[in-house]
Design an enzyme around this catalytic site. Structure first.
Site, short mmCIF file in Angstrom:
data_model
loop_
_atom_site.label_atom_id
_atom_site.label_comp_id
_atom_site.label_asym_id
_atom_site.label_seq_id
_atom_site.Cartn_x
_atom_site.Cartn_y
_atom_site.Cartn_z
N ASP A 72 0.82 -1.22 0.00
CA ASP A 72 0.00 0.00 0.00
C ASP A 72 0.85 1.27 0.00
O ASP A 72 0.40 2.31 0.48
CB ASP A 72 -0.95 0.03 1.21
CG ASP A 72 -1.79 -1.23 1.32
OD1 ASP A 72 -2.43 -1.59 0.33
OD2 ASP A 72 -1.78 -1.85 2.40
N GLY A 97 1.91 2.99 -2.66
CA GLY A 97 1.64 3.89 -3.77
C GLY A 97 2.45 3.55 -5.00
O GLY A 97 2.77 4.44 -5.80
N HIS A 139 -3.75 -1.54 -6.65
CA HIS A 139 -3.02 -0.37 -7.12
C HIS A 139 -4.01 0.68 -7.59
O HIS A 139 -4.77 0.45 -8.54
CB HIS A 139 -2.06 -0.75 -8.24
CG HIS A 139 -0.96 -1.66 -7.79
ND1 HIS A 139 -0.02 -2.19 -8.65
CD2 HIS A 139 -0.63 -2.12 -6.57
CE1 HIS A 139 0.83 -2.95 -7.97
NE2 HIS A 139 0.46 -2.92 -6.70
N THR A 140 -4.02 1.82 -6.92
CA THR A 140 -4.94 2.90 -7.26
C THR A 140 -4.23 3.95 -8.10
O THR A 140 -3.19 4.47 -7.70
CB THR A 140 -5.50 3.57 -5.98
OG1 THR A 140 -6.14 2.57 -5.18
CG2 THR A 140 -6.50 4.65 -6.33
N THR A 176 -7.21 -1.02 -0.64
CA THR A 176 -7.82 -1.00 -1.97
C THR A 176 -8.52 -2.31 -2.28
O THR A 176 -9.59 -2.34 -2.88
CB THR A 176 -6.74 -0.73 -3.04
OG1 THR A 176 -6.04 0.46 -2.72
CG2 THR A 176 -7.36 -0.59 -4.42
N THR A 177 -7.92 -3.41 -1.85
CA THR A 177 -8.47 -4.73 -2.16
C THR A 177 -9.56 -5.15 -1.19
O THR A 177 -10.60 -5.67 -1.60
CB THR A 177 -7.34 -5.78 -2.16
OG1 THR A 177 -6.38 -5.45 -3.16
CG2 THR A 177 -7.88 -7.18 -2.43
N GLY A 204 5.87 12.07 -3.28
CA GLY A 204 4.44 12.21 -3.51
C GLY A 204 3.81 13.16 -2.51
O GLY A 204 4.04 13.04 -1.31
N VAL A 205 2.99 14.09 -3.01
CA VAL A 205 2.33 15.06 -2.13
C VAL A 205 0.82 15.09 -2.38
O VAL A 205 0.15 16.07 -2.06
CB VAL A 205 2.94 16.47 -2.30
CG1 VAL A 205 4.34 16.53 -1.73
CG2 VAL A 205 2.94 16.91 -3.77
#
EC number: 6.3.4.4
Length: 487
Positions: free
Chosen positions: A75, A77, A103-104, A361-362, A476-477
């Site tokens: 998880d 990202g 995976h989003t 997500t899953t 990542g922000v």
């Protein structure tokens, strides 16, 4: 000071409804945010151009065969980074795992896609997606995923190849997964109930069926019968009859016809592509701390989400693999059971979970949350030989008066451990030593240049680099494609 000092901010954060970052703590006097000086238009354009150049340089410098791997308990990202990098690669390949991965990613219009087996490069028209021999395929779920993509305008025709050597995951594997968890009672692993473990068990005991078996329906039923009988003999709660077998065989006859255009010798395809100088990006599922060999066994997955899984899961020689990017959250999360040394409990963990929207997500299960575990991260860096890191969700930590890094483990007698322990009895008793750094109050979700981050955020990033000895190249922000800083 601990996270509990800002618990009162949770209500304000909920009222704001941002779901992105912590509210700034204000225990005594209201904080004052200084107005940011607006840069001249020319300077802004120049900064944007510099950022674009840095991004292009970072991506173009990646090796012919590169990989994106998780460096915590999943998880992190990974899908977003794969989606961002995919346009510069000809092929995006999954090497292990199955629909237990979640995976989003978001398209250019901001539409959200939750992928489980289809590689995250699918949103880019020119990218070929490969599901390798190390993955396990639940065919109905695979088709549901494709149907969902195509109903949202994503063309999958001729763009996905599935290895003929990959193992088939049946509904019976999912049933066995649930029965196995129930049998374990209080010591359950906390699986996704997607049948991943039982399918890999069938593979290892050599009675599993592979994708290529769908081309031989005359013997398919006999092979499937062995699986059904094995499950029925093992679990009293598993019901089996010949009519069930006949129904499943007929079902898979239909699946076989539809799946045929996707089936390929992906080992040959990938190695031929390497010879043709095509670029391949490998997308790892799960993460190193869930690796069957290197993770917190037995609270692990059933495949190898570390660097070695690329070779065995795709049939690519080790000498062909170049850059490996480790993806790590700015804090730590875990779904399911197992040790978690830096875990935060009660309101502290809840605040981080709500701010980071930490739900699987899953499975949709709430994730356990805690501070960034440097000991575990350094261990993952050693195993995989990461060339760089992608630090994600840095924006979630905004508003905290301080942030912590778990920098070392001590045994109950005070003796410092020199490495990440494989013995769970030791791991569950470790006392974590934390390094405390100042937090930052401003919302950083719109920042796109490293130099524009608050100094405290920069110090946090650079301290992580110092401690693990690997540079952070991507930060990542936010969830969107563009919410990424190239350092």
């Amino acid at each position: 000071m601990s996270l509990s000092t800002v618990n009162h901010a949770a209500a304000a954060a909920a009222a704001a409804g941002s779901g992105k970052s912590f509210s700034a703590a204000a225990p005594a006097a209201p904080s004052v945010r200084l107005p940011r000086t607006r840069a001249p238009a020319a300077a802004a354009v120049s900064a944007a151009a510099v950022g674009a150049d840095r991004a292009a340089d970072r991506v173009s410098a990646l090796s012919q065969v590169s990989g994106v791997l998780g460096s915590q308990w999943g998880d992190e990202g990974k899908g977003k980074l794969v989606d961002v990098l995919a346009p510069r690669f000809d092929i995006v390949a999954r090497c292990q795992g199955g629909a237990n991965a979640g995976h989003t990613i978001y398209n250019s219009e901001g539409k959200k896609f939750a992928l489980h087996l289809v590689p995250s490069g699918i949103l880019h028209e020119g990218t070929l997606c490969v599901v390798g021999n190390g993955a396990v395929i639940h065919v109905p779920g695979f088709f549901n995923e494709i149907d969902g993509l195509e109903s949202n305008g994503v063309n999958c025709n001729g763009r996905i190849l599935v290895s003929d050597r990959a193992h088939l995951l049946f509904d019976l594997h999912q049933a066995v997964d649930g029965l196995r968890e129930a049998e374990l009672a209080n010591s359950f692993i906390g699986t996704t109930k997607r049948g991943i473990g039982p399918c890999y068990s069938s593979k290892v005991t050599r009675n599993g069926l592979r994708v290529c078996d769908l081309r031989h329906m005359d013997t398919f039923g006999d092979k499937l019968d062995v699986l059904f009988k094995d499950a029925a003999s093992r679990f009293e709660g598993f019901e089996y009859s010949k009519s069930m077998l006949r129904e499943e065989v007929e079902r898979y006859k239909r699946f076989a016809e539809r799946l045929e255009p996707f089936i390929a010798d992906t080992v040959h395809v990938l190695n031929e592509s390497i010879q043709q100088k095509k670029k391949i990006l490998v997308e790892g599922g799960q993460a190193t701390m869930l690796d069957i060999d290197f993770g917190t066994y037995p609270f692990v997955t059933s495949s190898s989400p570390s660097a070695g899984g690329i070779c065995t899961g795709l049939g690519i020689a080790p000498r062909c693999i170049g850059d490996l990017i480790g993806v790590v959250k700015a804090y730590t999360t875990r779904v399911g059971s197992g040790p978690f040394p830096t875990e935060l409990f009660g309101e502290e963990g809840d605040l981080l979970r709500k701010s980071g929207m930490e739900f699987g997500t899953t499975t949709g299960r709430p994730r356990r949350c805690g501070w960034l575990d440097i000991v575990a991260l350094k261990y993952c860096c050693e195993i995989n030989g990461f060339s760089s890191l992608n630090l994600t969700k840095l924006d979630v930590l905004s508003g905290l008066p301080e942030v912590k890094l778990g920098v070392s483990y001590n045994q109950p007698d005070g003796q410092k451990l020199q490495s990440f322990p494989g013995d769970l009895d030791i791991l569950e008793q470790v006392q974590v030593k934390y390094e405390v750094l100042p937090g930052w109050q401003s919302d950083i979700s719109s920042v796109r240049s490293y130099s524009e981050l608050p100094l405290a955020a920069q110090r946090y990033v650079e301290r992580i680099e110092d401690l693990v000895g690997v540079p952070v190249h991507y930060i990542g922000v936010g969830p969107g494609r563009d919410a990424l800083i190239y350092k």
